[in-house]
Design an enzyme around this catalytic site. Structure first.
Site, mmCIF file in Angstrom:
data_model
loop_
_atom_site.group_PDB
_atom_site.id
_atom_site.type_symbol
_atom_site.label_atom_id
_atom_site.label_comp_id
_atom_site.label_asym_id
_atom_site.label_seq_id
_atom_site.Cartn_x
_atom_site.Cartn_y
_atom_site.Cartn_z
ATOM 1 N N ARG A 109 0.844 -1.191 0.000
ATOM 2 C CA ARG A 109 0.000 0.000 0.000
ATOM 3 C C ARG A 109 0.882 1.245 0.000
ATOM 4 O O ARG A 109 2.091 1.145 0.035
ATOM 5 C CB ARG A 109 -0.929 -0.011 1.223
ATOM 6 C CG ARG A 109 -0.166 -0.449 2.450
ATOM 7 C CD ARG A 109 -0.504 0.162 3.729
ATOM 8 N NE ARG A 109 -0.436 1.591 3.743
ATOM 9 C CZ ARG A 109 0.668 2.302 3.919
ATOM 10 N NH1 ARG A 109 1.838 1.734 4.092
ATOM 11 N NH2 ARG A 109 0.637 3.626 3.935
ATOM 12 N N GLY A 110 0.226 2.435 0.017
ATOM 13 C CA GLY A 110 0.975 3.672 -0.087
ATOM 14 C C GLY A 110 1.092 4.039 -1.563
ATOM 15 O O GLY A 110 1.409 3.175 -2.402
ATOM 16 N N ALA A 111 0.828 5.306 -1.879
ATOM 17 C CA ALA A 111 0.703 5.690 -3.289
ATOM 18 C C ALA A 111 1.925 5.319 -4.143
ATOM 19 O O ALA A 111 1.787 4.644 -5.172
ATOM 20 C CB ALA A 111 0.391 7.184 -3.373
ATOM 21 N N ASN A 165 -5.434 12.905 0.605
ATOM 22 C CA ASN A 165 -4.640 11.986 1.433
ATOM 23 C C ASN A 165 -5.586 11.208 2.346
ATOM 24 O O ASN A 165 -6.809 11.415 2.335
ATOM 25 C CB ASN A 165 -3.584 12.757 2.233
ATOM 26 C CG ASN A 165 -2.551 11.841 2.874
ATOM 27 O OD1 ASN A 165 -2.055 10.920 2.229
ATOM 28 N ND2 ASN A 165 -2.227 12.053 4.137
ATOM 29 N N ASP A 178 -1.866 11.071 -1.864
ATOM 30 C CA ASP A 178 -2.156 10.099 -2.918
ATOM 31 C C ASP A 178 -2.429 10.754 -4.269
ATOM 32 O O ASP A 178 -2.386 10.094 -5.304
ATOM 33 C CB ASP A 178 -3.361 9.238 -2.526
ATOM 34 C CG ASP A 178 -2.983 8.328 -1.388
ATOM 35 O OD1 ASP A 178 -2.919 8.814 -0.236
ATOM 36 O OD2 ASP A 178 -2.703 7.146 -1.623
HETATM 37 O O1 MRU Z 1 -4.630 3.565 2.173
HETATM 38 P P1 MRU Z 1 -3.143 3.684 2.202
HETATM 39 O O2 MRU Z 1 -2.522 3.082 3.419
HETATM 40 O O3 MRU Z 1 -2.501 3.202 0.927
HETATM 41 O O4 MRU Z 1 -2.932 5.251 2.302
HETATM 42 C C1 MRU Z 1 -1.636 5.786 2.316
HETATM 43 C C2 MRU Z 1 -1.624 7.258 2.475
HETATM 44 O O5 MRU Z 1 -2.638 7.892 2.628
HETATM 45 C C3 MRU Z 1 -0.298 7.920 2.354
HETATM 46 O O6 MRU Z 1 -0.272 9.106 3.100
HETATM 47 C C4 MRU Z 1 -0.059 8.271 0.881
HETATM 48 O O7 MRU Z 1 -0.228 7.138 0.104
HETATM 49 C C5 MRU Z 1 1.275 8.821 0.665
HETATM 50 S S1 MRU Z 1 2.520 7.602 0.838
HETATM 51 C C6 MRU Z 1 4.023 8.283 0.548
#
Ligand code: MRU
Length: 368
Positions: A53-55, A253, A243
Site C-alpha cells: 500500500r501507499g501511493a 490523502n 495520494d
Molecule cells: O490507504 P493507504 O494506506 O494506501 O494510504 C496511504 C496514504 O494515505 C499515504 O499518506 C499516501 O499514500 C502517501 S505515501 C508516501
C-alpha cells in the site's frame, strides 16, 4: 532502510527471478513476512487487500504486475486486460495509473517477444527513481526541520504526521518521513506525534514501527488529538504524504488529513505535504469534485485487528452487531490550507503557477 541490520526496500526482485517480493503489511507490526508474487493476479490481489500500500509503492508494484502479465502473454489484448485489472485495484492514488501507463507506453511499440524484459526494466527504473526522489524530498524537507529547530533555539522539534507516508509506503525513505529520518540522523532533536489513523491504523501499526526501528522518538496519539496538541503549542509543523495532488494544489490523502489541516490553520501551525512528482495529476484541478475517493468495506470501521495477550492475532468487533459503517478512505485538503508542497525539486506553494514553475516539463507534457 535496515531491519535487523539488513537493507530492504518495500518492493524488490531477487536476482534473475521473475517475481515481485513485498512485505505483507497487513501483518505489521506483529509479524514480518515476505510474499513472493509471481503473476499479475497475485499483484492485483496484494494491492486490493492492502498487503502492499501507499501511493508510490502501489505504483511500483503495479508496474511489476504488468511486467509479469507480459511474461505470461505479451499480446496487446493481454496487456490491455492486465492494465485494467491492476488499475481497478485502488482508485485514488494516481501513482498507480501513472506507473501502469508508463510501462504500457514504454513497451507498446516493441515486438511482443521483447516486451516482458523491457517492462521489467521499466519497473526496476521506477523503483530506483522513487528512491532518488524520496531522498531529494528528504533533503528539501530537512531545511524546514532545521528552521523549526532554530526557532526552538535548538530545542525539541515536534512534528505531527498522519497515516503512513514512510518507507513502507514507498520503495525506500518515505516521503513525509524522509526529512524526519534525515533530521534525526543529522542530530536534530526531533519527536513525532503519530496519528493512529483509523480505521486501518497505518500510523499505529506502520509509522510507529518504522520510527521505532530507526530510533526516532515518537508518541502514538488518538486521531482526535491533533487539534488539542496544536492549541497547546505542542506541534511545530505537520508533515504528511498524499495520494494525489491536483494541478491547482488540492491535496488528497488518508481520511482525517483535512481535519489536521483545519486545526493547523486555526493555530498557525505550518502544514506541509511531501510528494513525488508522479503524485501530481495534471489532468484535474478541483480535488473535491474530480478525485475519486475509494470506498472500503464498513468492516474496517466496525472491527479492529490486533494481538491478544497470548500472542495470537485476532480481529474483534467494536460496534453493536449489524451496525452500518461508512468507510471513505481519503479526503481532500483544499490548497488554501496547505503551507507548502515539498517535492524532489524543492518546496513550492500549493497553487497552479508555482507547480507549473517547479515542473514546467511535466506541465507542458500535459498541455498546461
Ligand atoms: O490507504 P493507504 O494506506 O494506501 O494510504 C496511504 C496514504 O494515505 C499515504 O499518506 C499516501 O499514500 C502517501 S505515501 C508516501
Amino acid at each position: 532502510m535496515r531491519i535487523d541490520g539488513k537493507a530492504y526496500r518495500s518492493a524488490w526482485r531477487e536476482d534473475g527471478e521473475h517475481a515481485l517480493r513485498i512485505f505483507d503489511q497487513t501483518l505489521f507490526p506483529h509479524a514480518f513476512e515476505v510474499l513472493v508474487l509471481r503473476d499479475a493476479g497475485a499483484v492485483a490481489e496484494a494491492i486490493r487487500t492492502m498487503r502492499t500500500r501507499g501511493a508510490p509503492l502501489i505504483g511500483a508494484c503495479g508496474a511489476y504486475g504488468l511486467a509479469l502479465a507480459l511474461r505470461d502473454d505479451p499480446s496487446d489484448e493481454a496487456m490491455t486486460r492486465a492494465h485494467a485489472t491492476l488499475d481497478a485495484t485502488r482508485p485514488t492514488a494516481v501513482n498507480l495509473r501513472w506507473a501502469l501507463d508508463r510501462v504500457r507506453d514504454g513497451v507498446a511499440a516493441l515486438p511482443p517477444g521483447d516486451r516482458a524484459d523491457a517492462a521489467l526494466a521499466l519497473a526496476d527504473a521506477i523503483c530506483d527513481e522513487d528512491v532518488a526522489i524520496n531522498r531529494a524530498i528528504g533533503e528539501h524537507g530537512l531545511a524546514l526541520l532545521r528552521a523549526a529547530a532554530a526557532r526552538r533555539g535548538g530545542g525539541r522539534v515536534n512534528v505531527l504526521t498522519h497515516c503512513n507516508a514512510g518507507w513502507l509506503a514507498t520503495v525506500d525513505w518515505g516521503t513525509a518521513t524522509a526529512p524526519i529520518y534525515m533530521a534525526h540522523d543529522a542530530g536534530i532533536d526531533i519527536h513525532v506525534w503519530v496519528d493512529e489513523t483509523r480505521p486501518r491504523n497505518q500510523g499505529a501499526a506502520l509509522t510507529a514501527w518504522e520510527l521505532g526501528r530507526h530510533g526516532v522518538p515518537h508518541t502514538l496519539v488518538a486521531d482526535n488529538s491533533g487539534g488539542h496538541l496544536m492549541q497547546h503549542g505542542l506541534v511545530d509543523l505537520c508533515l504528511v504524504g498524499t495520494d494525489r495532488v491536483t494541478r491547482d494544489g488540492d491535496v488528497c490523502n488518508k481520511i482525517g488529513t483535512y481535519l489536521k489541516a483545519l486545526a493547523a490553520a486555526d493555530n498557525g501551525v505550518p502544514f506541509h505535504v511531501c510528494l513525488p512528482s508522479p503524485t501530481i495529476d495534471w489532468r484535474v484541478a478541483d480535488g473535491l469534485r474530480e478525485i475519486p475517493i475509494e470506498q472500503r468495506a464498513g468492516r474496517e470501521v466496525t472491527h479492529v485487528a490486533g494481538l491478544l495477550a497470548d500472542g495470537r492475532r485476532a480481529e474483534v468487533r467494536i460496534s453493536p452487531e449489524g451496525t452500518e459503517a461508512r468507510n471513505d478512505a481519503f479526503d481532500v485538503t483544499p490548497a488554501r490550507l496547505v503551507t507548502g508542497l515539498v517535492t524532489e525539486r524543492g518546496i513550492c506553494r500549493a497553487e497552479r503557477a508555482a507547480l507549473r514553475a517547479m515542473f514546467p516539463d511535466l506541465a507542458a507534457a500535459h498541455g498546461d
